[in-house]
Design a protein around this motif. Structure first.
Motif, PDB file in Angstrom:
ATOM      1  N   TYR A 327      43.388  -5.139  10.828  1.00 58.06           N
ATOM      2  CA  TYR A 327      41.973  -5.686  11.225  1.00 58.06           C
ATOM      3  C   TYR A 327      41.197  -4.434  12.202  1.00 58.06           C
ATOM      4  O   TYR A 327      39.801  -4.086  11.722  1.00 58.06           O
ATOM      5  N   ASP A 328      41.981  -3.424  12.360  1.00 53.90           N
ATOM      6  CA  ASP A 328      41.195  -2.122  12.795  1.00 53.90           C
ATOM      7  C   ASP A 328      40.634  -1.244  11.551  1.00 53.90           C
ATOM      8  O   ASP A 328      40.244  -0.697  10.634  1.00 53.90           O
ATOM      9  N   LEU A 329      41.920  -1.656   9.907  1.00 53.76           N
ATOM     10  CA  LEU A 329      41.370  -1.156   9.020  1.00 53.76           C
ATOM     11  C   LEU A 329      40.229  -2.035   8.463  1.00 53.76           C
ATOM     12  O   LEU A 329      39.352  -1.126   8.501  1.00 53.76           O
ATOM     13  N   PHE A 330      40.043  -3.299   8.782  1.00 53.87           N
ATOM     14  CA  PHE A 330      38.811  -4.025   8.094  1.00 53.87           C
ATOM     15  C   PHE A 330      37.178  -3.263   8.600  1.00 53.87           C
ATOM     16  O   PHE A 330      36.743  -2.434   8.100  1.00 53.87           O
ATOM     17  N   ARG A 331      37.930  -2.644  10.185  1.00 58.14           N
ATOM     18  CA  ARG A 331      36.529  -2.174  10.922  1.00 58.14           C
ATOM     19  C   ARG A 331      36.197  -0.663  10.622  1.00 58.14           C
ATOM     20  O   ARG A 331      34.918  -0.419  10.477  1.00 58.14           O
ATOM     21  N   LEU A 332      36.842  -0.110  10.177  1.00 60.57           N
ATOM     22  CA  LEU A 332      36.880   1.488   9.725  1.00 60.57           C
ATOM     23  C   LEU A 332      36.288   0.922   7.947  1.00 60.57           C
ATOM     24  O   LEU A 332      36.023   2.070   8.266  1.00 60.57           O
ATOM     25  N   THR A 333      36.918   0.451   7.194  1.00 64.87           N
ATOM     26  CA  THR A 333      36.293   0.277   5.590  1.00 64.87           C
ATOM     27  C   THR A 333      35.679  -0.546   5.331  1.00 64.87           C
ATOM     28  O   THR A 333      34.806  -0.392   4.945  1.00 64.87           O
ATOM     29  N   GLY A 334      35.423  -1.908   6.392  1.00 63.08           N
ATOM     30  CA  GLY A 334      34.815  -2.979   5.647  1.00 63.08           C
ATOM     31  C   GLY A 334      35.030  -3.548   4.667  1.00 63.08           C
ATOM     32  O   GLY A 334      34.622  -4.060   4.030  1.00 63.08           O
ATOM     33  N   LEU A 350      46.062  -8.433   5.998  1.00 66.54           N
ATOM     34  CA  LEU A 350      45.846  -8.011   4.156  1.00 66.54           C
ATOM     35  C   LEU A 350      44.716  -7.363   4.340  1.00 66.54           C
ATOM     36  O   LEU A 350      43.280  -7.414   4.916  1.00 66.54           O
ATOM     37  N   ILE A 351      44.684  -6.071   3.847  1.00 66.49           N
ATOM     38  CA  ILE A 351      43.062  -5.091   2.922  1.00 66.49           C
ATOM     39  C   ILE A 351      43.117  -4.658   1.822  1.00 66.49           C
ATOM     40  O   ILE A 351      44.566  -3.485   1.801  1.00 66.49           O
ATOM     41  N   PRO A 352      42.452  -4.206   1.370  1.00 65.04           N
ATOM     42  CA  PRO A 352      42.469  -3.004  -0.210  1.00 65.04           C
ATOM     43  C   PRO A 352      42.506  -1.981   0.430  1.00 65.04           C
ATOM     44  O   PRO A 352      41.691  -1.569   1.872  1.00 65.04           O
ATOM     45  N   SER A 353      43.028  -1.275  -0.492  1.00 64.28           N
ATOM     46  CA  SER A 353      43.031  -0.114   0.042  1.00 64.28           C
ATOM     47  C   SER A 353      43.011   0.878  -1.058  1.00 64.28           C
ATOM     48  O   SER A 353      43.665   0.644  -2.098  1.00 64.28           O
ATOM     49  N   ILE A 354      41.675   1.474  -0.724  1.00 67.15           N
ATOM     50  CA  ILE A 354      41.651   3.161  -2.425  1.00 67.15           C
ATOM     51  C   ILE A 354      42.103   4.410  -1.447  1.00 67.15           C
ATOM     52  O   ILE A 354      41.567   5.146  -0.878  1.00 67.15           O
TER      53      ILE A 354
ATOM     54  N   GLN B 136      37.578 -14.557  -1.999  1.00 67.38           N
ATOM     55  CA  GLN B 136      37.468 -13.611  -2.610  1.00 67.38           C
ATOM     56  C   GLN B 136      36.335 -12.564  -2.558  1.00 67.38           C
ATOM     57  O   GLN B 136      36.707 -11.499  -3.016  1.00 67.38           O
ATOM     58  N   ASN B 137      35.165 -12.933  -2.431  1.00 62.15           N
ATOM     59  CA  ASN B 137      34.206 -12.336  -1.504  1.00 62.15           C
ATOM     60  C   ASN B 137      34.223 -11.395  -0.817  1.00 62.15           C
ATOM     61  O   ASN B 137      33.997 -10.035  -0.504  1.00 62.15           O
ATOM     62  N   VAL B 138      34.567 -12.316   0.287  1.00 62.92           N
ATOM     63  CA  VAL B 138      34.471 -11.627   1.970  1.00 62.92           C
ATOM     64  C   VAL B 138      35.765 -11.429   2.670  1.00 62.92           C
ATOM     65  O   VAL B 138      35.812 -10.518   3.397  1.00 62.92           O
ATOM     66  N   GLY B 139      36.662 -12.478   2.323  1.00 64.55           N
ATOM     67  CA  GLY B 139      37.742 -12.279   3.358  1.00 64.55           C
ATOM     68  C   GLY B 139      38.172 -13.992   3.676  1.00 64.55           C
ATOM     69  O   GLY B 139      38.200 -14.368   3.301  1.00 64.55           O
ATOM     70  N   VAL B 278      28.946 -16.828   4.640  1.00 70.89           N
ATOM     71  CA  VAL B 278      28.951 -15.580   5.871  1.00 70.89           C
ATOM     72  C   VAL B 278      28.973 -17.006   6.870  1.00 70.89           C
ATOM     73  O   VAL B 278      29.292 -16.015   8.519  1.00 70.89           O
ATOM     74  N   LEU B 279      29.571 -18.102   6.473  1.00 68.12           N
ATOM     75  CA  LEU B 279      31.147 -18.048   7.565  1.00 68.12           C
ATOM     76  C   LEU B 279      31.796 -17.455   8.169  1.00 68.12           C
ATOM     77  O   LEU B 279      32.887 -17.257   9.093  1.00 68.12           O
ATOM     78  N   ILE B 280      32.847 -16.652   6.839  1.00 70.00           N
ATOM     79  CA  ILE B 280      33.919 -15.897   7.214  1.00 70.00           C
ATOM     80  C   ILE B 280      33.596 -14.833   8.033  1.00 70.00           C
ATOM     81  O   ILE B 280      34.208 -14.470   9.132  1.00 70.00           O
ATOM     82  N   GLN B 281      31.528 -14.091   7.208  1.00 64.19           N
ATOM     83  CA  GLN B 281      31.211 -12.416   7.702  1.00 64.19           C
ATOM     84  C   GLN B 281      31.672 -13.396  10.024  1.00 64.19           C
ATOM     85  O   GLN B 281      31.682 -12.399  10.556  1.00 64.19           O
ATOM     86  N   LEU B 282      30.705 -14.423   9.622  1.00 63.98           N
ATOM     87  CA  LEU B 282      30.868 -14.897  11.257  1.00 63.98           C
ATOM     88  C   LEU B 282      31.931 -14.871  12.570  1.00 63.98           C
ATOM     89  O   LEU B 282      32.350 -14.452  13.192  1.00 63.98           O
ATOM     90  N   VAL B 283      32.929 -15.246  11.711  1.00 65.39           N
ATOM     91  CA  VAL B 283      34.834 -15.593  12.195  1.00 65.39           C
ATOM     92  C   VAL B 283      35.264 -13.914  12.258  1.00 65.39           C
ATOM     93  O   VAL B 283      35.215 -13.412  13.249  1.00 65.39           O
ATOM     94  N   GLU B 284      34.404 -13.364  11.209  1.00 70.67           N
ATOM     95  CA  GLU B 284      35.123 -11.805  11.399  1.00 70.67           C
ATOM     96  C   GLU B 284      34.238 -11.172  12.304  1.00 70.67           C
ATOM     97  O   GLU B 284      35.352 -10.207  13.964  1.00 70.67           O
TER      98      GLU B 284
END
Lengths: 578, 446
Positions: A327-334, A350-354, B136-139, B278-284
């Motif tokens: 989640y930290d990485l998500f906040r960092l990279t989006g 999980l998160i993709p990483s480049i 696949q789009n958002v998370g 947008v629901l996923i983004q809300l949760v994020e």
């Protein structure tokens, strides 16, 4: 079937064979000292011969992979290859998240025969074993996640080491697991509330237990049971600048625990992907390498081993049970974030990483990994991994070997290809080590097999499993130290001349010629059956209350693990008090 | 209505998994008499009736439609031979269904699809496929149901009505049971239903938020803006008063552990995958303040398993096209409804699914013009369209096999009673089909 591998140049560090030209005899699934005249001759004159590759930390089966594939079709598309016309393998799909058959094809072609799946939550162990059934051609031990398990936390909190010992013994049977994996102990449980723990001594908010207590307790249990592998630890604070101090403390926190006298390995703790745990500084702006301190500790102490988790410059997918970090990485990279919390046991993310050679942080991570390769003097203490796919997919191992064997290539990269943080913020530039084939054979074969406690492989001695890889490299005529050869080297290591597993030829001249079912390797502790029954009876009501599946449906049924190798461990520890 | 407890039985089998919805309740007890199921304990009404009354309208023998258009009983050999030949000779076959069969059968199906160049697709294509697109789009921030049971103090149901569709969802997994950190069960939790309709789930919730149909995207986006501190200059959004939304977002923000479940009411209304995006983004975003995760309410007991098995084998979750010998996946291009609407397929096989019930009329029309095969346990609308009928067995009752719950927990489903004599499991049927197609391939090679 009998074979003789004739006139290869053999590297077998365990048996002190360092580039000798010799014959190797194979009868059925073992290496033997003589064979009959009917044996088939495989002429490999002058070619590189090593034991079959052993990977002790890779993510190849289970829920994390499924989530990754499900939400990253772009990665699947990157690795599409139609079925080969030359061999019997089917299509390939996926780059950092290959499909199950693809994983088998690629590892076999690289000459690997044993690959450890490094993180399996017991609740979804059936899933992992089911996927292993779709991966061909490998021996696969799975490590079971215990570092945030509620039963474990309760026993640690109440200091009930006896109960914990029996619990682990039983749970390994249920999950058909091979060893104990600890990931961000207490941190992933804190993630159940959206929190993390900071360092080794930060108690988890509800249980009040610290990472130090968990690691110590599980190490004690591991040694008491005498499991072939030691605890396999992913320390707290992964990927945070300043985390090298936590890593050092973790290294040191179990030093006084006595190793079980019956095991073959030297270590009582294996710290995995140390590269991700070796940063100094307070933020990604002032981050620098903390590898030197860790290398120094590893060089001076013998109770621990580590694998690297080397970064390769790829777009890959990170996946770990260290969910708060993701989640930290998500906040960092989006980038798109996946998370899966698993009841009572763990979390995962999980998160993709480049990783780019132009990005300062990626380059720092890359250089830190290489610092470990260069700095740790004894190759028996380290193992080549990328924490696949976290640092890069496993098909990059040959590329890493080409960097390690050529100072010219590495220097060229430092001078021309990578961001200057590699030299400014790490000590990589100060090393001029070049790996020999013997050392490569150690960090990819002998050392991981020994660390895992799998004595029948990782070497070519008489009686060893006939797992052998031969590469189309004329050892005496091929200069690995030349930069101009590094791409050729990588290619040859990606496509073995022969991969032989259990005495069967699986790859011939870079073509897969045989597909066999993968073997599930798991540990069975015997001698605690009565204690297990008592424990089972005691925790069943709690189990059925807090899990959402019944205890009776929890374990991995035997038909999921065909064929299997059960490693029997006789319990010889102290009497367990009821 | 009060029913008397069943006392006339001679065998009890405990801890069976229910083969109805995505809950896969694995605490079901079957009561048997003379090797027949006469009673079911713990299951919901739908699950129980599916397990008990299942001999009604059962397909018992393979059938082929004759020249007069009547389905005629035949032997397995003839039926399988004909199916294999039709499949082998077709250019654009579709193998659709799979929601109610085992992962083992699905894996066999993949093999058949690979050698025949077929499209492999399941009910995701008309249900939560759009949710998968959004992942696949958002998370993809999800959890297992036990996390909700043990931790959740706020639970939100959006566009779904589990009280009717997944009857034990609230009672076994989320709302009512005692959890480790929620000792008082229901009393420790706030339940909110967001739905245009006043559903049975809304009835048992603490709050029902009614919004305008097809304005999902607007609603969730507004919530997200409120969460991120934006000021909204409207008094009402998607039919919901602003104050109610502000109140809702406060509850969500202050949850200790929040869980959001969404159904086809979100993923198949106007906006489709964009609603879920947008629901996923809300949760994020909520995870900045608290802990939140979400889960789609999957329908059949193994739709989730199909997505998992297909990603393991081919890399893609549904709508996988093997026509080029390797898998391809492109929503709108390789998905069943779109293929049918373009009139591309020249062979259609429905395995443990009834497109006759599920598909739009225009799509079904095409099935009349092409060979259509049914592999299933019961007579249904698709039987009336089918040219060949292959009777199969019920997973979790007559056949064992693996299934994945809506939250992807694997369960091994038991075989409890014997199958009807002339029925065979989906796995058996597909294995035979594969063998016959291999023979045809070898003959052609010669």
């Amino acid at each position: 079937m009998e074979y003789v591998l004739k006139n290869g140049i053999v590297f077998d560090p365990k048996n002190n064979i360092d580039g000798e030209q010799m014959d190797i005899f194979i009868k059925d699934n073992k290496i033997v000292d003589k064979i009959s005249s009917k044996s088939k001759v495989l002429d490999v004159t002058g070619k590189l011969v090593m034991p079959g590759g052993v990977d002790l930390h890779s993510h190849i089966a289970g829920p994390k992979l499924s989530i990754g594939r499900l939400y990253r079709p772009e990665d699947i598309r990157k690795g599409i290859k139609p079925p080969s016309k030359n061999d019997i393998s089917g299509f390939e799909a996926g780059f950092s998240l290959p499909t199950c058959p693809t994983i088998g094809y690629r590892y076999t072609k690289m000459g690997y025969t044993t690959v450890t799946e490094a993180a399996v939550p017991p609740l979804e162990a059936k899933h992992a074993h089911e996927e292993i059934n779709s991966i061909p051609n490998l021996d696969i031990p799975t490590l079971t996640l215990f570092g945030n398990n509620w039963f474990m936390l309760k026993y640690v909190k109440e200091n009930r080491i006896d109960d914990l010992t029996v619990f682990i013994s039983k749970w390994l049977k249920l999950a058909k697991g091979y060893g104990i994996k600890i990931v961000n102990p207490c941190g992933s449980e804190a993630w159940g509330w959206g929190k993390n723990v900071d360092g080794l001594d930060d108690p988890e908010p509800h249980w009040g237990v610290t990472g130090r207590e968990v690691i110590r307790a599980l190490t004690q249990v591991n040694e008491r049971l005498g499991l072939p592998h030691s605890v396999h630890v992913h320390t707290n604070d992964l990927g945070h600048p300043g985390n090298y101090e936590t890593t050092l403390e973790t290294f040191d926190c179990i030093k006084d625990i006595k190793k079980n006298p019956n095991v073959d390995r030297n270590q009582i703790m294996h710290c995995t992907h140390v590269q991700f745990h070796a940063y100094k500084g307070t933020s990604w702006r002032d981050v620098s390498s903390g590898a030197s301190e860790l290398i120094d500790y590893i060089n001076k102490n013998n109770h621990l081993t580590c694998d690297i988790g080397q970064i390769t410059f790829d777009e890959t997918t990170t996946m770990t049970a260290d969910a708060p970090m993701e989640y930290d990485l998500f906040r960092l990279t989006g980038l798109k974030w996946a998370n899966k919390d698993i009841e009572v046991e763990t979390a995962s993310g999980l998160i993709p990483s480049i990783y780019s050679s132009h990005a300062p942080v990626s380059v720092l991570q890359w250089a830190v990994g290489l610092e470990f390769f260069m700095g740790v003097k004894n190759p028996w203490k380290i193992v080549l991994t990328t924490d696949s796919p976290n640092g890069g997919p496993f098909i990059r191992y040959p590329k890493i070997i080409s960097w390690l064997m050529s100072q010219e290539k590495l220097q060229y990269m430092l001078d021309n290809e990578v961001h200057n943080w590699a030299t400014k913020r790490t000590n990589l530039g100060t090393y001029d080590r070049e790996y020999s084939w013997n050392e490569i054979a150690t960090i990819t074969r002998a050392s991981p097999a020994k660390i895992l406690g799998l004595n029948d492989r990782g070497h070519l001695g008489i009686g060893a499993k006939a797992d052998i890889s031969v590469y189309d490299i004329d050892v005496n005529d091929f200069d690995c130290t030349l930069k101009s050869n590094s791409e050729i080297l990588e290619n040859k290591l990606l496509n073995s001349k022969y991969t032989i597993k259990d005495g069967e030829i699986l790859v011939k001249d870079a073509n897969i010629v045989k597909l066999v079912n993968s073997n599930h390797i798991w540990c069975n502790v015997s001698g605690l059956e009565n204690e297990e029954k008592v424990l089972e009876k005691r925790i069943r009501p709690e189990f059925n209350k807090y899990y959402t599946i019944k205890y009776e449906n929890y374990g991995v049924n035997d038909h999921y693990i065909k064929p299997d190798t059960m490693i029997n461990v006789d319990y010889e520890g102290d009497q367990i008090c009821e | 209505m009060i029913e008397k407890p069943i006392t006339d039985y001679d065998e009890i089998v405990k801890n069976c998994s229910c083969s109805y919805c995505g809950n896969n309740c694995d605490d079901i007890t079957y009561l048997l008499k003379n090797k027949k199921i006469v009673g079911v304990r713990h299951a919901c009404r739908i699950g129980a009736s599916k397990i008990i009354n299942d001999q009604d309208q059962r397909l018992l023998n393979p059938m082929i439609r004759n020249d007069e258009g009547i389905l005629e009983e035949t032997t397995w050999d003839i039926a399988l031979d004909k199916t294999a030949r039709l499949l082998f000779e077709s250019d654009r076959p579709i193998m659709y269904g799979w929601g109610e069969t085992s992962v083992e059968a699905i894996k066999k199906g993949v093999k058949v699809a690979e050698v025949t160049g077929a499209v492999m697709d399941n009910q995701s294509t008309i249900c939560h496929g759009s949710s998968i697109q959004a992942f696949q789009n958002v998370g993809h921030p999800v959890m297992t149901l036990g996390e909700v049971k043990n931790r959740a103090d706020v639970i939100v149901y959006v566009g779904t009505n589990p009280m009717d569709d997944h009857p034990r969802h609230l009672s076994r997994y989320t709302t009512f049971p005692e959890g480790f950190f929620r000792r008082n069960g229901r009393k420790d939790r706030t339940i909110i239903t967001i739905d245009p309709k006043y559903t049975n789930t809304a009835k048992v919730s603490d709050e029902w938020i009614q919004f305008n149909m097809n304005e999902d995207y607007l609603l969730f986006n507004a919530l997200r803006m409120l969460l991120n501190g934006e000021v909204l200059d409207k008094d009402e959004i998607a039919g919901v008063p602003l104050s109610q939304l502000e109140n809702l977002i406060e509850i969500m923000k202050n949850a200790e552990y929040g869980a959001l479940f969404f159904g086809l009411g979100v993923s198949q209304t106007l906006g489709k995958q964009k609603n879920v995006d947008v629901l996923i983004q809300l949760v994020e975003d909520l995870n900045k303040y608290s802990k939140w995760s979400m889960l789609p309410m999957r329908g059949f007991f193994n739709v989730s398993g199909f997505n998992i098995a297909l990603t393991s084998e081919t890399g893609y979750p549904y709508g996988v096209d093997f026509s080029r010998g390797y898998p391809r996946f492109m929503v709108g291009e390789t998905t069943t409804i779109d293929l049918l609407n373009r009139r591309e397929p020249d062979f259609f096989m429905a395995i443990s699914a009834d497109p006759g019930v599920q598909f739009p009329g225009y799509s079904i029309q095409h099935l009349v013009n092409i060979p259509t095969i049914q592999v299933d346990t019961h007579w249904g609308p698709i039987t009336e369209l089918a040219d060949i009928v292959l009777p199969s067995t019920r997973v979790g009752v007559e056949t064992e096999g693996t299934a994945y719950r809506m939250d992807s927990i694997p369960l091994f489903m038991k075989k409890v009673i014997d199958k009807p004599e002339n029925c065979h499991s989906d796995e058996w049927i597909l294995t035979k089909l594969y063998e016959k197609i291999e023979l045809l391939r070898q003959r052609e090679d010669k």
